[in-house]
Design a protein around this motif. Sequence first.
Motif, mmCIF file in Angstrom:
data_model
loop_
_atom_site.group_PDB
_atom_site.id
_atom_site.type_symbol
_atom_site.label_atom_id
_atom_site.label_comp_id
_atom_site.label_asym_id
_atom_site.label_seq_id
_atom_site.Cartn_x
_atom_site.Cartn_y
_atom_site.Cartn_z
ATOM 1 N N ILE A 43 0.836 -1.209 0.000
ATOM 2 C CA ILE A 43 0.000 0.000 0.000
ATOM 3 C C ILE A 43 0.876 1.267 0.000
ATOM 4 O O ILE A 43 0.440 2.327 0.447
ATOM 5 N N THR A 44 2.094 1.115 -0.513
ATOM 6 C CA THR A 44 3.035 2.237 -0.502
ATOM 7 C C THR A 44 2.475 3.456 -1.221
ATOM 8 O O THR A 44 2.518 4.588 -0.696
ATOM 9 N N GLU A 45 1.929 3.265 -2.408
ATOM 10 C CA GLU A 45 1.403 4.396 -3.176
ATOM 11 C C GLU A 45 0.213 5.032 -2.465
ATOM 12 O O GLU A 45 0.041 6.256 -2.493
ATOM 13 N N LEU A 46 -0.602 4.204 -1.837
ATOM 14 C CA LEU A 46 -1.747 4.730 -1.078
ATOM 15 C C LEU A 46 -1.259 5.607 0.073
ATOM 16 O O LEU A 46 -1.810 6.693 0.311
ATOM 17 N N ARG A 47 -0.231 5.160 0.770
ATOM 18 C CA ARG A 47 0.328 5.957 1.872
ATOM 19 C C ARG A 47 0.907 7.270 1.372
ATOM 20 O O ARG A 47 0.736 8.320 1.993
ATOM 21 N N LYS A 48 1.553 7.232 0.218
ATOM 22 C CA LYS A 48 2.112 8.464 -0.357
ATOM 23 C C LYS A 48 0.998 9.458 -0.679
ATOM 24 O O LYS A 48 1.138 10.667 -0.433
ATOM 25 N N CYS A 49 -0.109 8.937 -1.224
ATOM 26 C CA CYS A 49 -1.240 9.808 -1.542
ATOM 27 C C CYS A 49 -1.831 10.414 -0.274
ATOM 28 O O CYS A 49 -2.180 11.607 -0.241
ATOM 29 N N GLU A 50 -1.935 9.593 0.765
ATOM 30 C CA GLU A 50 -2.475 10.093 2.028
ATOM 31 C C GLU A 50 -1.593 11.188 2.614
ATOM 32 O O GLU A 50 -2.092 12.215 3.099
ATOM 33 N N GLU A 51 -0.274 10.985 2.559
ATOM 34 C CA GLU A 51 0.655 11.986 3.082
ATOM 35 C C GLU A 51 0.586 13.270 2.258
ATOM 36 O O GLU A 51 0.652 14.379 2.800
ATOM 37 N N PHE A 52 0.438 13.120 0.932
ATOM 38 C CA PHE A 52 0.331 14.287 0.071
ATOM 39 C C PHE A 52 -0.913 15.094 0.405
ATOM 40 O O PHE A 52 -0.880 16.336 0.491
ATOM 41 N N LEU A 53 -2.037 14.386 0.613
ATOM 42 C CA LEU A 53 -3.286 15.072 0.937
ATOM 43 C C LEU A 53 -3.194 15.787 2.300
ATOM 44 O O LEU A 53 -3.701 16.898 2.473
ATOM 45 N N LYS A 54 -2.547 15.141 3.250
ATOM 46 C CA LYS A 54 -2.391 15.763 4.579
ATOM 47 C C LYS A 54 -1.583 17.052 4.453
ATOM 48 O O LYS A 54 -1.909 18.066 5.048
ATOM 49 N N THR A 55 -0.512 16.981 3.658
ATOM 50 C CA THR A 55 0.340 18.168 3.475
ATOM 51 C C THR A 55 -0.423 19.262 2.756
ATOM 52 O O THR A 55 -0.339 20.439 3.120
ATOM 53 N N ALA A 56 -1.193 18.891 1.750
ATOM 54 C CA ALA A 56 -1.934 19.876 0.960
ATOM 55 C C ALA A 56 -3.035 20.536 1.780
ATOM 56 O O ALA A 56 -3.407 21.700 1.517
ATOM 57 N N GLN A 57 -3.553 19.822 2.783
ATOM 58 C CA GLN A 57 -4.647 20.367 3.575
ATOM 59 C C GLN A 57 -4.184 21.207 4.760
ATOM 60 O O GLN A 57 -4.987 21.845 5.433
ATOM 61 N N LYS A 58 -2.877 21.224 5.011
ATOM 62 C CA LYS A 58 -2.364 22.032 6.131
ATOM 63 C C LYS A 58 -2.531 23.513 5.809
ATOM 64 O O LYS A 58 -2.239 23.953 4.696
ATOM 65 N N PRO A 59 -3.014 24.296 6.750
ATOM 66 C CA PRO A 59 -3.185 25.748 6.493
ATOM 67 C C PRO A 59 -1.829 26.415 6.286
ATOM 68 O O PRO A 59 -0.841 26.050 6.882
ATOM 69 N N THR A 60 -1.785 27.361 5.399
ATOM 70 C CA THR A 60 -0.539 28.083 5.113
ATOM 71 C C THR A 60 -0.631 29.506 5.677
ATOM 72 O O THR A 60 -1.705 30.031 5.920
ATOM 73 N N GLY A 61 0.527 30.145 5.890
ATOM 74 C CA GLY A 61 0.566 31.518 6.375
ATOM 75 C C GLY A 61 0.463 31.602 7.873
ATOM 76 O O GLY A 61 0.307 30.653 8.602
#
Length: 275
Positions: A257-275
Amino acid sequence: MGSEEELTSRPIRVLHVDDDSQVVELIKNRLEQMADQITVQTATTPKEGLSMLATNAVDCIISDYNMPTQNGIEFLHTVREEHSDLPFILYTSKGSEEIASEAITAGVTDYLQKEASPGHYQLLASRIKNSVSQYRAQKELGRKEDLLAYTERLAQTGGWHFDIETGETRWTDGTYAIYGLEPDAELTRQEAIDFYHPEDRSEIKRLVERCIETGESYEATLRLIDTDDQLRWVLTNGEAIREKGDIVAIRGAIRDITELRKCEEFLKTAQKPTG
């Protein structure tokens, strides 16, 4: 996929090769009278037999030994060049241990001496049915194994089985692929555990040992390091197999499930508030 009953009840197409035209007609009539599912095509030379084999579907070959242009074993060698596992019964009046040994070495499926009795023709029909049944079962198994291998590649999944008494571990091709190993590699249970990330080894060992001791199933997401030193995330599970109440083996599956984990980590990073 055919069931065992379907495999044994299908029509059986026999090619009988013998230089005696009266013999092939006699055998054809006897076999077709005794077994409705058997139909017999006849040829009086190996060359004619090969021509019929090239243009007709055949489930079993019966061949005489003594023939003018090519004996039965030479004919068998020729058939095996294109049909390595097609049932081939050497059916001859010339019988000896030497011929039987030579036939077995050449890859004959069965060997039977001719006799003129109703019981003998029934025996021949039975030998044909048994040979074809085994041949079809082996082909069916091969198709199932190919389908399993394809499914495992597509889903990046594998299966495994550990025999507690013998210590034998069996893996499917999909499991070997996840580890980065060749399908003929042999690993002990501990060697398989050693592929896990150092921080996860104690957990997978604990889960496996608990399953062996108590029969408690498990499922866990852990890290594994393959033979190329690549880290993979895997979803692994196991369950106990019991016989008469005793745990005799455990089996399970592993999924990359390596690719699935990478996608999950990407989504978590993308959803983090910026600024």
